[in-house]
Design an enzyme around this catalytic site. Structure first.
Site, PDB file in Angstrom:
ATOM      1  N   ILE A 186     -23.917   7.044  33.989  1.00 42.67           N
ATOM      2  CA  ILE A 186     -23.463   6.655  32.659  1.00 42.67           C
ATOM      3  C   ILE A 186     -22.288   7.483  32.157  1.00 42.67           C
ATOM      4  O   ILE A 186     -21.741   7.205  31.101  1.00 42.67           O
ATOM      5  CB  ILE A 186     -24.608   6.706  31.624  1.00 42.67           C
ATOM      6  CG1 ILE A 186     -25.327   8.063  31.685  1.00 42.67           C
ATOM      7  CG2 ILE A 186     -25.578   5.557  31.842  1.00 42.67           C
ATOM      8  CD1 ILE A 186     -26.421   8.212  30.637  1.00 42.67           C
ATOM      9  N   GLU A 239     -18.995  10.322  33.564  1.00 47.62           N
ATOM     10  CA  GLU A 239     -18.449  11.196  34.580  1.00 47.62           C
ATOM     11  C   GLU A 239     -17.222  11.909  34.071  1.00 47.62           C
ATOM     12  O   GLU A 239     -16.301  11.309  33.539  1.00 47.62           O
ATOM     13  CB  GLU A 239     -18.064  10.404  35.828  1.00 47.62           C
ATOM     14  CG  GLU A 239     -17.699  11.331  36.947  1.00 47.62           C
ATOM     15  CD  GLU A 239     -17.111  10.627  38.145  1.00 47.62           C
ATOM     16  OE1 GLU A 239     -17.007   9.395  38.118  1.00 47.62           O
ATOM     17  OE2 GLU A 239     -16.756  11.338  39.075  1.00 47.62           O
ATOM     18  N   GLY A 240     -17.265  13.209  34.188  1.00 50.41           N
ATOM     19  CA  GLY A 240     -16.095  14.000  33.819  1.00 50.41           C
ATOM     20  C   GLY A 240     -15.717  14.866  35.000  1.00 50.41           C
ATOM     21  O   GLY A 240     -16.234  14.688  36.105  1.00 50.41           O
ATOM     22  N   THR A 241     -14.829  15.785  34.739  1.00 50.23           N
ATOM     23  CA  THR A 241     -14.391  16.671  35.811  1.00 50.23           C
ATOM     24  C   THR A 241     -15.495  17.639  36.198  1.00 50.23           C
ATOM     25  O   THR A 241     -15.546  18.124  37.317  1.00 50.23           O
ATOM     26  CB  THR A 241     -13.164  17.464  35.335  1.00 50.23           C
ATOM     27  OG1 THR A 241     -12.311  16.567  34.630  1.00 50.23           O
ATOM     28  CG2 THR A 241     -12.407  18.051  36.498  1.00 50.23           C
ATOM     29  N   PHE A 242     -16.363  17.922  35.273  1.00 50.33           N
ATOM     30  CA  PHE A 242     -17.320  18.995  35.517  1.00 50.33           C
ATOM     31  C   PHE A 242     -18.771  18.563  35.560  1.00 50.33           C
ATOM     32  O   PHE A 242     -19.658  19.384  35.706  1.00 50.33           O
ATOM     33  CB  PHE A 242     -17.112  20.104  34.483  1.00 50.33           C
ATOM     34  CG  PHE A 242     -15.714  20.611  34.575  1.00 50.33           C
ATOM     35  CD1 PHE A 242     -15.358  21.503  35.566  1.00 50.33           C
ATOM     36  CD2 PHE A 242     -14.732  20.136  33.726  1.00 50.33           C
ATOM     37  CE1 PHE A 242     -14.054  21.939  35.704  1.00 50.33           C
ATOM     38  CE2 PHE A 242     -13.421  20.568  33.855  1.00 50.33           C
ATOM     39  CZ  PHE A 242     -13.083  21.468  34.842  1.00 50.33           C
ATOM     40  N   SER A 243     -18.985  17.285  35.406  1.00 53.73           N
ATOM     41  CA  SER A 243     -20.359  16.818  35.516  1.00 53.73           C
ATOM     42  C   SER A 243     -20.378  15.319  35.739  1.00 53.73           C
ATOM     43  O   SER A 243     -19.390  14.628  35.507  1.00 53.73           O
ATOM     44  CB  SER A 243     -21.140  17.140  34.239  1.00 53.73           C
ATOM     45  OG  SER A 243     -20.855  16.179  33.236  1.00 53.73           O
ATOM     46  N   SER A 244     -21.527  14.878  36.210  1.00 48.58           N
ATOM     47  CA  SER A 244     -21.791  13.443  36.248  1.00 48.58           C
ATOM     48  C   SER A 244     -23.096  13.244  35.493  1.00 48.58           C
ATOM     49  O   SER A 244     -24.011  14.051  35.637  1.00 48.58           O
ATOM     50  CB  SER A 244     -21.946  12.954  37.685  1.00 48.58           C
ATOM     51  OG  SER A 244     -20.731  13.145  38.371  1.00 48.58           O
ATOM     52  N   VAL A 245     -23.151  12.195  34.720  1.00 48.91           N
ATOM     53  CA  VAL A 245     -24.361  11.962  33.938  1.00 48.91           C
ATOM     54  C   VAL A 245     -25.005  10.656  34.392  1.00 48.91           C
ATOM     55  O   VAL A 245     -24.329   9.633  34.539  1.00 48.91           O
ATOM     56  CB  VAL A 245     -24.055  11.936  32.416  1.00 48.91           C
ATOM     57  CG1 VAL A 245     -25.329  11.728  31.606  1.00 48.91           C
ATOM     58  CG2 VAL A 245     -23.372  13.242  31.993  1.00 48.91           C
ATOM     59  N   ASP A 268     -14.555  21.141  22.151  1.00 50.17           N
ATOM     60  CA  ASP A 268     -14.165  19.895  22.820  1.00 50.17           C
ATOM     61  C   ASP A 268     -14.631  18.682  22.015  1.00 50.17           C
ATOM     62  O   ASP A 268     -15.196  17.731  22.555  1.00 50.17           O
ATOM     63  CB  ASP A 268     -14.722  19.874  24.250  1.00 50.17           C
ATOM     64  CG  ASP A 268     -13.954  18.908  25.159  1.00 50.17           C
ATOM     65  OD1 ASP A 268     -12.849  18.465  24.787  1.00 50.17           O
ATOM     66  OD2 ASP A 268     -14.464  18.600  26.251  1.00 50.17           O
TER      67      ASP A 268
HETATM   68  P1  ADP Z   1     -18.856  16.344  30.550  1.00 47.45           P
HETATM   69  O1  ADP Z   1     -18.984  17.816  30.366  1.00 47.45           O
HETATM   70  O2  ADP Z   1     -18.673  15.965  31.969  1.00 47.45           O
HETATM   71  O3  ADP Z   1     -17.844  15.732  29.647  1.00 47.45           O
HETATM   72  P2  ADP Z   1     -20.874  15.231  28.774  1.00 47.45           P
HETATM   73  O4  ADP Z   1     -22.035  16.051  28.385  1.00 47.45           O
HETATM   74  O5  ADP Z   1     -19.799  15.064  27.761  1.00 47.45           O
HETATM   75  O6  ADP Z   1     -20.282  15.762  30.155  1.00 47.45           O
HETATM   76  O7  ADP Z   1     -21.381  13.790  29.202  1.00 47.45           O
HETATM   77  C1  ADP Z   1     -20.480  12.840  29.726  1.00 47.45           C
HETATM   78  C2  ADP Z   1     -20.829  11.468  29.204  1.00 47.45           C
HETATM   79  O8  ADP Z   1     -22.156  11.137  29.571  1.00 47.45           O
HETATM   80  C3  ADP Z   1     -20.781  11.344  27.688  1.00 47.45           C
HETATM   81  O9  ADP Z   1     -19.481  11.041  27.252  1.00 47.45           O
HETATM   82  C4  ADP Z   1     -21.751  10.211  27.451  1.00 47.45           C
HETATM   83  O10 ADP Z   1     -21.128   8.959  27.651  1.00 47.45           O
HETATM   84  C5  ADP Z   1     -22.781  10.403  28.544  1.00 47.45           C
HETATM   85  N1  ADP Z   1     -23.911  11.171  28.008  1.00 47.45           N
HETATM   86  C6  ADP Z   1     -24.043  12.512  27.959  1.00 47.45           C
HETATM   87  N2  ADP Z   1     -25.203  12.868  27.405  1.00 47.45           N
HETATM   88  C7  ADP Z   1     -25.851  11.721  27.100  1.00 47.45           C
HETATM   89  C8  ADP Z   1     -27.106  11.411  26.485  1.00 47.45           C
HETATM   90  N3  ADP Z   1     -27.957  12.362  26.113  1.00 47.45           N
HETATM   91  N4  ADP Z   1     -27.421  10.113  26.317  1.00 47.45           N
HETATM   92  C9  ADP Z   1     -26.581   9.146  26.711  1.00 47.45           C
HETATM   93  N5  ADP Z   1     -25.406   9.365  27.287  1.00 47.45           N
HETATM   94  C10 ADP Z   1     -25.023  10.634  27.475  1.00 47.45           C
HETATM   95 MG    MG Z   2     -17.797  15.490  27.620  1.00 47.99          MG
END
Ligand code: ADP
Ligand code: MG
Ligand code: ZN
Length: 563
Positions: free
Chosen positions: A57, A59-65, A170
């Protein structure tokens, strides 16, 4: 946060679970996502015992969710967001992110944390899943009332974390989740957070100390570190009760090399990198690739190359033409790191202009619109500058060493600017000086220079950019009014204005033409935006952090009367 916590579900094996899940879901995830899910299961096998991971759901440079579903003790199924941090994240950084979530999260529009898994250098933060709509998808259809609500809730989250001495660093729409149906909000992503001097988040003190000592600003996230970690960083985790209440931050791979960005590729590391590369293409999941065009294009302000000086519509000269390829000569705005008082323009005038790098010669660029090689070769000033350029406050862009919670307020102001103009991202720049130039275009160059002086920075701009009237600017960009030449909010030759809500037939420079002005929408409250909205915007985007409104004050702003 769940009372019961995720229960164990031993029915799933690592292999084959992805296919099974795909069948159950009845819709396809891409092969890339499937492979990423499989990789995650292999990296952190414990996950399979608790979660059915069904999708990616974010994806950034430092994580995938990822989206995961778990069966709780009481038999109910519940959705979770599983944030898999890149294995090169620094342990203290990870622990600090978790501590922000555990101490400040779970209330006041701040995301909480349910659990945390770790295997070797893989960490997965488990949070309650919050369904949300990507900002770009809803921006064009928000009513003014909704905008008011959105910004109010963002400020509420900021007030809350600022009370804990957390600077988020951020703040941007992808880190502030909005569930439109349920009108719920959640601030996420403390991966770049820093502490104020009085922070209540113990690990943010460590983050701060470390970054000060290392002199690299808060780049722990943006430039994955490969340094020896503290031997065991323990973080108290409050939930769930039936599991150990501490986690040990992971040790990064012992294969640290001297290079700051490269970590010797172990087999699994290589797999990570491959995975990251592959999933870059699936970024639409996070909504990032769907962003419409920004108000600014970089070329507008940095068109260094032989701009035809006689071009009829060029009103301002951006740079002095230079024969060298020195990128510094392209600078539109320059920031002088030493305070003005330490400069003597007279003596600098005498210096030859020829490059004199590393010869101990003095600067030759004072009061010019270029940066000399002496200045270019100077050591970078140490100041935190993590975050996303278009959301960075002027004091961040100019590397002011004293940064506080006001930087988050600026970012909230940029979000409000997007909301009121219907443009996202509003500022788009890969470079801090370009970002600063874009800010000047809206807030005025003299005003910016003056504010910078107040926080100890000398900023020069090669031309004067007038401060824009915010209502005119917002209404024009939203398409509600067609500006006459006098009140033109932006300089057409230099600012690329694109309206993402417009059909592609519209020409960027054609806003004057009657037929190109979008039909005003009188519904949704956009015909009656109160003056208070622009007043709050003005205060959030105060160039001087010392006078910028705080979250606490902003919540009492007249715009929110009746909330
Ligand atoms: P990053 O450090 O890679 O930016 P984030 O914590 O911002 O990681 O999460 C990336 C994306 O994942 C968010 O922009 C959001 O779309 C989704 N996400 C993160 N946490 C949640 C959550 N608790 N519920 C639903 N979506 C989430
Ligand atoms: Mg983020
Ligand atoms: Zn110089």
């Amino acid at each position: 946060m769940e009372e019961t916590g995720p229960a164990r579900n031993d029915s799933q094996s690592i292999d084959g679970h992805v296919k099974a899940d795909r069948k159950k879901r009845g819709r396809k995830v891409s092969r890339d996502v499937e492979m990423d899910i499989e990789y995650l299961h292999k990296a952190v096998p414990q996950l399979s015992k608790v979660f059915r991971i069904t999708d990616k759901i974010g994806e950034g440079t430092f994580s995938s969710v990822y989206l995961g579903e778990a069966q709780l003790m009481d038999g109910k199924r519940e959705k979770f967001a599983l944030k898999h941090l890149i294995p090169t994240s620094h342990p203290v950084r990870i622990a600090a992110e978790l501590q922000c979530l555990t101490v400040a999260g779970g209330r006041e529009n701040v995301m909480g944390v349910t659990y945390c898994f770790r295997k070797d250098d893989h960490v997965v933060i488990v949070m309650p899943y919050m369904k949300h709509q990507p900002f770009v998808d809803i921006l064009g259809s928000l009513s003014f009332e909704e905008v008011r609500l959105y910004i109010y809730h963002l400020l509420k989250a900021l007030r809350h974390i600022h009370q804990f001495g957390i600077i988020h660093r951020d703040i941007k729409p992808t880190n502030f989740l909005y569930n439109r149906q349920e009108k719920t909000f959640a601030l996420v992503d403390f991966g770049l957070a820093q502490g104020t001097v009085n922070t209540q988040i113990e690990l943010l003190k460590v983050v701060k100390q470390r970054t000060t000592q290392r002199g690299v600003g808060s780049t722990g996230k943006k430039a994955p570190q490969a340094q020896p970690p503290p031997r065991a960083t323990r973080l108290p985790l409050s939930t769930p009760p039936q599991h150990p209440t501490t986690i040990t931050a992971p040790q990064p791979s012992s294969s640290s090399s001297s290079s700051s960005t490269s970590v010797k590729p172990l087999a699994k590391r290589a797999a990570t990198l491959t995975s990251t590369n592959r999933t870059k293409r699936t970024k639409e999941l996070s909504g990032l690739c769907r962003t419409p065009r920004a108000v600014f294009g970089e070329r507008n302000l940095n068109s260094c190359t032989p701009a035809p000086a006689k071009s009829a519509d060029t009103k301002i000269e951006l740079v002095k033409p230079s024969k060298t390829e020195d990128p510094a000569t392209r600078a539109f705005v320059s920031v002088i790191r030493r305070p003005l008082s330490t400069r003597t323009p007279a003596s600098s005038q005498k210096q030859p202009r020829t490059p004199a790098v590393n010869l101990g010669l003095t600067c030759s660029c004072y009061m010019t619109d270029r940066v000399c090689n002496v200045c270019m070769s100077r050591k970078q000033q140490v100041a935190p500058r993590a975050g996303t350029p278009g959301f960075r406050a002027p004091e961040v862009l100019t590397k002011c060493p004293n940064q506080g919670t006001a930087i988050d307020i600026w970012s909230a102001g940029v979000i409000l600017l997007s909301l009121l103009t219907g443009r996202y991202p509003f500022f788009k720049a890969n470079d801090d000086l370009i970002a600063l130039a874009q800010i000047m275009t809206i807030r005025g160059s003299r005003e910016t220079t003056q504010a910078a002086k107040e926080f100890g920075k000398a900023v020069m701009c090669s031309c004067e950019l007038p401060r824009q009237d915010l209502r005119t600017l917002c209404e024009t960009l939203r398409g509600r009014s067609s500006p006459d030449d006098e009140a033109m909010p932006l300089h057409p030759p230099n600012i690329d204005i694109a309206n993402p809500q417009e059909p592609p037939t519209e020409e960027p420079g054609g806003r004057n033409a009657e037929e190109n002005v979008p039909e005003p929408q009188d519904e949704e409250g956009w015909d009656q935006v109160p003056e208070e909205a622009y007043d709050l915007l003005d205060r959030l985007l105060d160039l001087n952090p010392a006078t910028r409104i705080t979250a606490q004050q902003a919540l009492h702003h007249p715009l929110f009367t009746g909330f």
